[in-house]
Write a protein that holds these residues in place. Sequence first.
Motif, PDB file in Angstrom:
ATOM      1  N   GLN A  52      31.257 -72.682 -13.784  1.00 16.69           N
ATOM      2  CA  GLN A  52      32.390 -73.527 -13.401  1.00 16.69           C
ATOM      3  C   GLN A  52      32.142 -74.976 -13.822  1.00 16.69           C
ATOM      4  O   GLN A  52      33.063 -75.651 -14.304  1.00 16.69           O
ATOM      5  N   ILE A  53      30.923 -75.462 -13.685  1.00 16.04           N
ATOM      6  CA  ILE A  53      30.592 -76.823 -14.106  1.00 16.04           C
ATOM      7  C   ILE A  53      30.712 -76.957 -15.619  1.00 16.04           C
ATOM      8  O   ILE A  53      31.220 -77.962 -16.130  1.00 16.04           O
ATOM      9  N   CYS A  54      30.256 -75.951 -16.361  1.00 17.82           N
ATOM     10  CA  CYS A  54      30.387 -75.985 -17.827  1.00 17.82           C
ATOM     11  C   CYS A  54      31.855 -76.011 -18.247  1.00 17.82           C
ATOM     12  O   CYS A  54      32.234 -76.722 -19.183  1.00 17.82           O
ATOM     13  N   LEU A  55      32.697 -75.239 -17.558  1.00 18.36           N
ATOM     14  CA  LEU A  55      34.132 -75.252 -17.860  1.00 18.36           C
ATOM     15  C   LEU A  55      34.748 -76.613 -17.566  1.00 18.36           C
ATOM     16  O   LEU A  55      35.574 -77.114 -18.338  1.00 18.36           O
ATOM     17  N   ALA A  56      34.345 -77.226 -16.463  1.00 18.49           N
ATOM     18  CA  ALA A  56      34.863 -78.555 -16.129  1.00 18.49           C
ATOM     19  C   ALA A  56      34.434 -79.579 -17.175  1.00 18.49           C
ATOM     20  O   ALA A  56      35.229 -80.442 -17.566  1.00 18.49           O
ATOM     21  N   ASN A  57      33.193 -79.480 -17.645  1.00 22.65           N
ATOM     22  CA  ASN A  57      32.722 -80.402 -18.691  1.00 22.65           C
ATOM     23  C   ASN A  57      33.498 -80.205 -19.991  1.00 22.65           C
ATOM     24  O   ASN A  57      33.822 -81.171 -20.685  1.00 22.65           O
ATOM     25  N   ALA A  58      33.805 -78.962 -20.326  1.00 18.61           N
ATOM     26  CA  ALA A  58      34.565 -78.686 -21.548  1.00 18.61           C
ATOM     27  C   ALA A  58      35.981 -79.254 -21.438  1.00 18.61           C
ATOM     28  O   ALA A  58      36.487 -79.897 -22.376  1.00 18.61           O
ATOM     29  N   ALA A  83      32.036 -78.501 -26.441  1.00 18.35           N
ATOM     30  CA  ALA A  83      31.321 -79.241 -25.397  1.00 18.35           C
ATOM     31  C   ALA A  83      30.475 -78.343 -24.507  1.00 18.35           C
ATOM     32  O   ALA A  83      29.814 -78.835 -23.605  1.00 18.35           O
ATOM     33  N   THR A  84      30.496 -77.050 -24.752  1.00 19.06           N
ATOM     34  CA  THR A  84      29.749 -76.126 -23.896  1.00 19.06           C
ATOM     35  C   THR A  84      29.136 -75.013 -24.726  1.00 19.06           C
ATOM     36  O   THR A  84      29.574 -74.738 -25.840  1.00 19.06           O
ATOM     37  N   THR A 127      40.742 -74.566 -19.396  1.00 16.66           N
ATOM     38  CA  THR A 127      39.609 -73.774 -19.892  1.00 16.66           C
ATOM     39  C   THR A 127      39.441 -72.593 -18.958  1.00 16.66           C
ATOM     40  O   THR A 127      39.503 -72.735 -17.740  1.00 16.66           O
ATOM     41  N   ARG A 128      39.221 -71.424 -19.541  1.00 12.26           N
ATOM     42  CA  ARG A 128      39.093 -70.193 -18.762  1.00 12.26           C
ATOM     43  C   ARG A 128      37.943 -69.370 -19.310  1.00 12.26           C
ATOM     44  O   ARG A 128      37.735 -69.292 -20.525  1.00 12.26           O
ATOM     45  N   PRO A 149      37.143 -64.364 -12.808  1.00  6.33           N
ATOM     46  CA  PRO A 149      37.873 -65.296 -13.671  1.00  6.33           C
ATOM     47  C   PRO A 149      37.753 -66.723 -13.141  1.00  6.33           C
ATOM     48  O   PRO A 149      38.138 -67.001 -12.013  1.00  6.33           O
ATOM     49  N   LEU A 150      37.220 -67.607 -13.958  1.00  8.81           N
ATOM     50  CA  LEU A 150      37.053 -69.014 -13.582  1.00  8.81           C
ATOM     51  C   LEU A 150      37.945 -69.865 -14.480  1.00  8.81           C
ATOM     52  O   LEU A 150      37.984 -69.669 -15.688  1.00  8.81           O
ATOM     53  N   THR A 151      38.658 -70.815 -13.899  1.00  8.39           N
ATOM     54  CA  THR A 151      39.603 -71.646 -14.636  1.00  8.39           C
ATOM     55  C   THR A 151      39.502 -73.084 -14.166  1.00  8.39           C
ATOM     56  O   THR A 151      39.361 -73.339 -12.968  1.00  8.39           O
ATOM     57  N   VAL A 152      39.589 -74.011 -15.130  1.00  8.16           N
ATOM     58  CA  VAL A 152      39.654 -75.450 -14.826  1.00  8.16           C
ATOM     59  C   VAL A 152      40.850 -76.020 -15.587  1.00  8.16           C
ATOM     60  O   VAL A 152      41.010 -75.768 -16.769  1.00  8.16           O
ATOM     61  N   THR A 153      41.693 -76.776 -14.880  1.00  9.65           N
ATOM     62  CA  THR A 153      42.875 -77.397 -15.477  1.00  9.65           C
ATOM     63  C   THR A 153      42.802 -78.906 -15.250  1.00  9.65           C
ATOM     64  O   THR A 153      42.640 -79.352 -14.123  1.00  9.65           O
TER      65      THR A 153
END
Length: 159
Positions: A52-58, A83-84, A127-128, A149-153
């Motif tokens: 989840q942290i990697c997705l947020a960074n991306a 970025a990841t 990012t998902r 499933p992990l998602t960051v918007t």
Amino acid sequence: MTLPRIPPLGRLAARARRHAGGAMAVEFALLTPILLVLATAATDLALAIRVQICLANAARAGIQYAALRGYDAAGIADAAGSATTLTPAVTVSRYCGCPTRTGIAQHGCGGSCASGLPPGSYAQVVTRFDHRPIFDFPWNQALTSGFLPLTVTLVIRIE
């Protein structure tokens, strides 16, 4: 009337140890599986948080690209993807909207908002990633078909 004599604490503890027998081995045998399940679940949770942290960074890298260079869907997606070390699915979109108390209400790019100001142009990066836990617990299959499933918007106003 005389009170019963209480033995010293050291002798009492020694007597308890002599009569304990295999209680410690039984306790160990009962608690070990529980502790192992808790340790593996904690490991899986830590790995999911890392993803989840990697997705947020991306997503943050994509938003930063949009802030510095304007809206360029291919460039934003490339910045977010590179970025990841993961291979997330990156979705980039642009829309017009008006700020509200709870967020941004989508609005046509022409006209004006309820405040009388023109609508702003926003870039959104999603990012998902489908995280597969290392340890395949029975509830993983029942709840999420084996994947989490992990998602960051993230959204930024670009104009």
